[in-house]
Write an enzyme that holds these catalytic residues in place. Structure first.
Site, PDB file in Angstrom:
ATOM      1  N   ASP A  63       0.866  -1.178   0.000  1.00  0.00           N
ATOM      2  CA  ASP A  63       0.000   0.000   0.000  1.00  0.00           C
ATOM      3  C   ASP A  63       0.903   1.227   0.000  1.00  0.00           C
ATOM      4  OD1 ASP A  63      -3.269   0.237   1.021  1.00  0.00           O
ATOM      5  OD2 ASP A  63      -2.091   2.064   0.766  1.00  0.00           O
ATOM      6  N   ASP A 112     -16.830  -4.860  -3.215  1.00  0.00           N
ATOM      7  CA  ASP A 112     -18.256  -4.588  -3.051  1.00  0.00           C
ATOM      8  C   ASP A 112     -18.778  -3.793  -4.238  1.00  0.00           C
ATOM      9  OD1 ASP A 112     -16.704  -2.273  -2.174  1.00  0.00           O
ATOM     10  OD2 ASP A 112     -18.654  -1.398  -1.695  1.00  0.00           O
ATOM     11  N   THR A 119     -12.380  -7.807   6.003  1.00  0.00           N
ATOM     12  CA  THR A 119     -11.704  -6.573   6.378  1.00  0.00           C
ATOM     13  C   THR A 119     -12.717  -5.655   7.065  1.00  0.00           C
ATOM     14  OG1 THR A 119     -12.239  -5.428   4.328  1.00  0.00           O
ATOM     15  CG2 THR A 119     -10.205  -6.737   4.337  1.00  0.00           C
ATOM     16  N   TYR A 120     -12.212  -4.580   7.606  1.00  0.00           N
ATOM     17  CA  TYR A 120     -13.077  -3.571   8.229  1.00  0.00           C
ATOM     18  C   TYR A 120     -14.143  -3.116   7.232  1.00  0.00           C
ATOM     19  CZ  TYR A 120     -14.561   1.093   9.606  1.00  0.00           C
ATOM     20  OH  TYR A 120     -15.314   2.190   9.896  1.00  0.00           O
ATOM     21  N   TYR A 121     -13.708  -2.793   6.017  1.00  0.00           N
ATOM     22  CA  TYR A 121     -14.657  -2.290   5.025  1.00  0.00           C
ATOM     23  C   TYR A 121     -15.655  -3.361   4.618  1.00  0.00           C
ATOM     24  CZ  TYR A 121     -11.931   1.926   4.686  1.00  0.00           C
ATOM     25  OH  TYR A 121     -11.302   3.082   4.983  1.00  0.00           O
ATOM     26  N   GLU A 122     -15.192  -4.597   4.492  1.00  0.00           N
ATOM     27  CA  GLU A 122     -16.112  -5.659   4.112  1.00  0.00           C
ATOM     28  C   GLU A 122     -17.197  -5.861   5.174  1.00  0.00           C
ATOM     29  OE1 GLU A 122     -16.095 -10.235   2.472  1.00  0.00           O
ATOM     30  OE2 GLU A 122     -14.210  -9.312   3.102  1.00  0.00           O
ATOM     31  N   ASP A 142      -9.929   0.981  -4.270  1.00  0.00           N
ATOM     32  CA  ASP A 142     -10.686   2.130  -4.753  1.00  0.00           C
ATOM     33  C   ASP A 142     -11.126   1.779  -6.178  1.00  0.00           C
ATOM     34  OD1 ASP A 142     -11.565   4.522  -5.884  1.00  0.00           O
ATOM     35  OD2 ASP A 142     -10.013   5.720  -4.903  1.00  0.00           O
TER      36      ASP A 142
END
Length: 190
Positions: free
Chosen positions: A44, A129, A169-172, A93
Site C-alpha cells: 500500500d 463490493d 476486512t473492516y470495510y467488508e 478504490d
C-alpha cells in the site's frame, strides 16, 4: 529486494503472495496466520494504514508477513519476473470515473505488470463490493483472453465462500452490515 524476498527477507523458499492496496493489512495478516507455509507481503502507499498490519504481525509473532510501502504503479521494480505465486486485490478504490480507468488496479495496464511478476499459472483474486469494478474486471479478463476460474456477484450466497474468502476486512464488514453484495473473481493469465 527484487528476487531476494524469499531468501534475504523470509529466509525460506515458500510461495510468495501479495495483497495489493492492502490498507490496514487485515487480509494479509489473516492469510499469513492461515498459511504459515507461505510468505505474504501487503502493499500500500499509505504508511499510516500498513502500520496497523505491521504492528499486529509483530505483536502476534507472525513472521511470514511483510509490508511494502510503494505505489503499485512501480510494482515491477520490487519483484523479478516470475517471483510471485499469487496476488490478492481486496476492496480497492474502484476509480469509477471513466477518466480514471487507467488507475483501476484491474485495468490492462496493471494486469500487464502483474503478468510480469507472477509465475506461470499464478493466480489473481479480486474481492470487491463495487459491482461496476467487478463487471469491468470480468470484461477485461474476457477481452484479454485470460482464464477465469471463479466469478460470483454474491460471494456469501454462493458455493465459493470458504475459510480464505470468509476473511473480512473492516470495510467488508461495513459493506455486509449495509447489505451490500460482495463480488469475487479468481483468474490467471494461462
Amino acid at each position: 529486494m527484487a528476487g531476494k524476498w524469499s531468501q534475504a527477507f523470509f529466509k525460506n523458499n515458500n510461495p510468495l503472495v501479495l495483497e495489493l492496496a492492502c490498507g490496514k493489512g487485515e487480509y494479509t495478516v489473516n492469510l499469513a496466520q492461515l498459511f504459515p507455509d507461505r510468505n505474504f507481503i501487503g502493499v500500500d502507499y499509505k504508511g499510516n494504514r500498513i502500520w496497523r498490519g505491521a504492528k499486529t504481525a509483530i505483536e502476534e509473532g507472525i513472521y511470514n508477513v511483510a509490508f511494502l510501502r510503494i505505489q503499485i504503479e512501480n510494482i515491477i521494480d520490487y519483484f523479478l519476473p516470475g517471483e510471485v505465486d499469487e496476488i490478492w486485490i481486496t476492496f480497492p478504490d474502484p476509480q469509477p470515473q471513466l477518466s480514471r480507468e487507467k488507475k483501476r488496479l484491474t485495468s490492462q495496464r496493471f494486469l500487464d505488470m502483474y503478468r510480469q511478476i507472477l509465475k506461470p499459472g499464478g493466480i489473481m483474486h479480486l474481492k470487491t463490493d463495487n459491482d461496476g469494478l467487478h463487471a469491468y474486471t470480468a470484461e477485461t479478463i474476457d477481452r484479454l483472453g485470460l482464464k477465469k476460474h471463479v466469478q460470483t456477484e454474491d460471494l456469501y450466497h454462493s458455493a465459493h465462500a470458504d475459510e480464505v474468502l470468509s476473511i473480512k476486512t473492516y470495510y467488508e464488514r461495513k459493506y455486509l452490515k449495509d447489505n451490500k453484495n460482495i463480488n469475487y473473481l479468481k483468474f490467471s493469465f494461462e
